[in-house]
Scaffold this motif. Structure first.
Motif, mmCIF file in Angstrom:
data_model
loop_
_atom_site.group_PDB
_atom_site.id
_atom_site.type_symbol
_atom_site.label_atom_id
_atom_site.label_comp_id
_atom_site.label_asym_id
_atom_site.label_seq_id
_atom_site.Cartn_x
_atom_site.Cartn_y
_atom_site.Cartn_z
ATOM 1 N N GLY A 162 5.842 -25.832 -12.178
ATOM 2 C CA GLY A 162 5.975 -24.384 -11.981
ATOM 3 C C GLY A 162 5.839 -23.636 -13.293
ATOM 4 O O GLY A 162 5.121 -22.640 -13.391
ATOM 5 N N GLY A 163 6.502 -24.154 -14.325
ATOM 6 C CA GLY A 163 6.406 -23.540 -15.655
ATOM 7 C C GLY A 163 4.990 -23.603 -16.188
ATOM 8 O O GLY A 163 4.501 -22.652 -16.817
ATOM 9 N N LEU A 164 4.319 -24.730 -15.893
ATOM 10 C CA LEU A 164 2.934 -24.893 -16.330
ATOM 11 C C LEU A 164 2.034 -23.856 -15.655
ATOM 12 O O LEU A 164 1.155 -23.263 -16.293
ATOM 13 N N ALA A 165 2.272 -23.633 -14.356
ATOM 14 C CA ALA A 165 1.494 -22.624 -13.625
ATOM 15 C C ALA A 165 1.713 -21.245 -14.238
ATOM 16 O O ALA A 165 0.766 -20.468 -14.376
ATOM 17 N N LEU A 166 2.960 -20.949 -14.626
ATOM 18 C CA LEU A 166 3.255 -19.661 -15.265
ATOM 19 C C LEU A 166 2.501 -19.535 -16.592
ATOM 20 O O LEU A 166 1.932 -18.490 -16.905
ATOM 21 N N PHE A 167 2.466 -20.646 -17.358
ATOM 22 C CA PHE A 167 1.728 -20.638 -18.630
ATOM 23 C C PHE A 167 0.244 -20.361 -18.389
ATOM 24 O O PHE A 167 -0.365 -19.533 -19.079
ATOM 25 N N VAL A 168 -0.339 -21.039 -17.394
ATOM 26 C CA VAL A 168 -1.766 -20.818 -17.096
ATOM 27 C C VAL A 168 -1.989 -19.372 -16.671
ATOM 28 O O VAL A 168 -2.963 -18.742 -17.095
ATOM 29 N N LEU A 169 -1.056 -18.823 -15.882
ATOM 30 C CA LEU A 169 -1.188 -17.429 -15.446
ATOM 31 C C LEU A 169 -1.218 -16.487 -16.648
ATOM 32 O O LEU A 169 -2.051 -15.585 -16.723
ATOM 33 N N ILE A 170 -0.321 -16.735 -17.619
ATOM 34 C CA ILE A 170 -0.280 -15.870 -18.808
ATOM 35 C C ILE A 170 -1.587 -16.007 -19.596
ATOM 36 O O ILE A 170 -2.164 -15.013 -20.047
ATOM 37 N N GLN B 46 -4.482 -16.742 -18.381
ATOM 38 C CA GLN B 46 -5.524 -16.054 -17.614
ATOM 39 C C GLN B 46 -5.434 -14.542 -17.827
ATOM 40 O O GLN B 46 -6.456 -13.870 -17.940
ATOM 41 N N LEU B 47 -4.203 -14.024 -17.889
ATOM 42 C CA LEU B 47 -4.032 -12.587 -18.108
ATOM 43 C C LEU B 47 -4.562 -12.194 -19.493
ATOM 44 O O LEU B 47 -5.286 -11.217 -19.632
ATOM 45 N N VAL B 48 -4.206 -12.973 -20.515
ATOM 46 C CA VAL B 48 -4.618 -12.640 -21.890
ATOM 47 C C VAL B 48 -6.139 -12.736 -22.021
ATOM 48 O O VAL B 48 -6.799 -11.786 -22.462
ATOM 49 N N THR B 49 -6.719 -13.882 -21.609
ATOM 50 C CA THR B 49 -8.176 -14.037 -21.742
ATOM 51 C C THR B 49 -8.897 -13.031 -20.846
ATOM 52 O O THR B 49 -9.951 -12.514 -21.223
ATOM 53 N N LEU C 75 -15.377 -19.001 -26.365
ATOM 54 C CA LEU C 75 -14.107 -19.725 -26.184
ATOM 55 C C LEU C 75 -13.232 -19.009 -25.163
ATOM 56 O O LEU C 75 -12.628 -19.633 -24.288
ATOM 57 N N ILE C 76 -13.202 -17.669 -25.278
ATOM 58 C CA ILE C 76 -12.343 -16.906 -24.381
ATOM 59 C C ILE C 76 -12.871 -16.960 -22.953
ATOM 60 O O ILE C 76 -12.113 -17.157 -22.011
ATOM 61 N N ARG C 77 -14.199 -16.870 -22.792
ATOM 62 C CA ARG C 77 -14.746 -16.914 -21.428
ATOM 63 C C ARG C 77 -14.575 -18.301 -20.817
ATOM 64 O O ARG C 77 -14.174 -18.436 -19.654
ATOM 65 N N VAL C 78 -14.874 -19.350 -21.613
ATOM 66 C CA VAL C 78 -14.731 -20.710 -21.079
ATOM 67 C C VAL C 78 -13.264 -21.017 -20.786
ATOM 68 O O VAL C 78 -12.950 -21.651 -19.775
ATOM 69 N N SER C 79 -12.349 -20.518 -21.638
ATOM 70 C CA SER C 79 -10.918 -20.709 -21.363
ATOM 71 C C SER C 79 -10.546 -20.082 -20.029
ATOM 72 O O SER C 79 -9.770 -20.647 -19.252
ATOM 73 N N VAL D 57 -6.074 -5.297 -8.064
ATOM 74 C CA VAL D 57 -5.273 -5.480 -6.848
ATOM 75 C C VAL D 57 -4.597 -6.847 -6.828
ATOM 76 O O VAL D 57 -3.367 -6.937 -6.758
ATOM 77 N N ILE D 58 -5.392 -7.915 -6.907
ATOM 78 C CA ILE D 58 -4.804 -9.260 -6.777
ATOM 79 C C ILE D 58 -3.839 -9.567 -7.928
ATOM 80 O O ILE D 58 -2.735 -10.052 -7.680
ATOM 81 N N PRO D 59 -4.188 -9.279 -9.211
ATOM 82 C CA PRO D 59 -3.207 -9.553 -10.272
ATOM 83 C C PRO D 59 -1.890 -8.810 -10.077
ATOM 84 O O PRO D 59 -0.820 -9.383 -10.319
#
Lengths: 231, 145
Positions: free
Chosen positions: A46-54, A56-59, A90-94, A199-201
């Protein structure tokens, strides 16, 4: 000098703490937060999913700085990000790898919750918001896929938006609604862009808030066998 | 805040790990920050050519056109007094002026500043004349000097 700075920093911390209670809050929720014994790697998902979400938001916000949502310019703007802007590749591929990682991590998270029975009473709302978050993640992946307006994304979206068509009576209407017309057009790109970046974010962040709030209120589920008094 | 340095082997190992992780995370954060800053620094826009010229036939007498010259908008007119070019930024607050052929004058849409065809202020808030850009007509081409 150092002691003076330290003193001022402490004074500022006290000032904020008096007005927010941040000291006790950090202690209760972070530094001295009690978790059940014998936690394993499956609890980190769950924490890992939160990290990926953050991530995704930054990139995603960074890509938004150079991306142009128009059928005329979006492909060129993506090429510019990939070839000209420093670290743009890097940012797009990330962002692209992160979208795959998100689905991967969420499914593992879901599997662990199913196997440990963590969805059971009183955690049904946590489970339902989690399910909604998985479907929203799939939707955000789908809408993001069209945005480069490449041959691949165009035809993939054509095929995928065809899927609801065989539904009796309302099928063609749903397809038209998703596409914003009879076929994939500039209108499709614009509505996918609006869904993908606003909308979705927004809905996802609200649901993540509810999900995390419930995890903290109900505590971490502990599947270790308990001594049953009733049985 | 008030941690005292403990000399026992276990405590120093913990301290070492603590600072190692903190150091690695700081390095990672700095590298990410550097990446983001470099990404956000405005990239230079390549100017297609320094020597710009447009055919005279593009602006028949009475008309005007706006071209991009060295990264800023330049308005070229073909008025009663011949061909002339000005920096299109109004000297008041920098809006792009437009050419009004009927009145043979420039009009700024932001605060109604007016300039005559030599760039001098007729009315409105602009403090000075439009900045002249030197052009020359050579073989039916308007060449920027």
């Amino acid at each position: 000098m150092m002691t003076w700075i330290k003193k001022q920093a402490l004074a500022l911390y006290d000032w904020v703490d008096y007005r927010t209670g941040i000291h006790d809050l950090t202690k209760d929720q972070l530094t001295e937060y009690r978790v059940p014994p014998k936690l394993n790697k499956w609890y980190s998902l769950g924490g890992l999913a939160l990290f990926v979400l953050i991530m995704q938001l930054v990139t995603g916000v960074l890509l938004l700085v150079y991306y142009v949502p128009s059928t005329e310019e979006s492909f060129a703007s993506v090429q510019r990000i990939m070839l000209e802007i420093p670290y743009g590749w890097l940012i797009r591929v990330s962002h692209a790898v992160g979208s795959h990682a998100m689905i991967f991590v969420l499914i593992l998270h879901m599997v662990s919750v199913v196997f440990m029975g963590s969805y059971k009473k009183p955690r049904e709302i946590t489970w339902l918001t989690g399910c909604a978050l998985l479907f929203l993640s799939l939707a955000i992946c789908f809408t993001g896929y069209l945005l480069p307006w490449s041959q691949l994304s165009f035809w993939a979206t054509t095929v995928a938006t065809n899927i609801p068509e065989p539904i009796p009576f309302i099928g063609p209407w749903i397809v038209k609604l998703i596409r914003g017309g009879e076929s994939i057009s500039p209108d499709t790109l614009n509505r996918f862009f609006a869904l993908h970046v606003v909308v979705i974010p927004a809905v996802m962040l609200a649901l993540v808030g509810v999900h995390l709030f419930l995890v903290r209120v109900l505590g971490i589920s502990d599947p270790s066998p308990k001594k049953n008094k009733d049985d | 805040m008030s941690e005292t340095i403990d000399k026992t082997p276990q405590a120093s190992r913990r301290g070492f790990l603590h600072w190692s992780i903190f150091g690695l995370l700081s390095l990672w954060a700095l590298a990410s920050l550097n990446m983001i800053v470099q990404f956000l620094i405005p990239p230079p826009r390549a100017h297609k050519s320094k020597d710009l010229s447009i055919p005279l036939s593009q602006i028949p007498p009475g008309t005007s056109t706006v071209v991009n010259f060295k990264g800023s908008p330049v308005i070229v007119i073909n008025g009663d007094l011949g061909v002339a070019a000005f920096d299109a930024a109004c000297t008041h607050l920098g809006c792009v002026v437009k050419w009004v052929p009927d009145q043979q004058s420039f009009y700024c849409p932001c605060h109604a500043g007016k300039f005559d065809q030599t760039g001098k202020v007729i009315s409105g808030p602009p403090p000075e004349a439009l900045h002249v850009v030197k052009v020359e007509v050579v073989n039916d081409n308007i060449v920027f000097l």
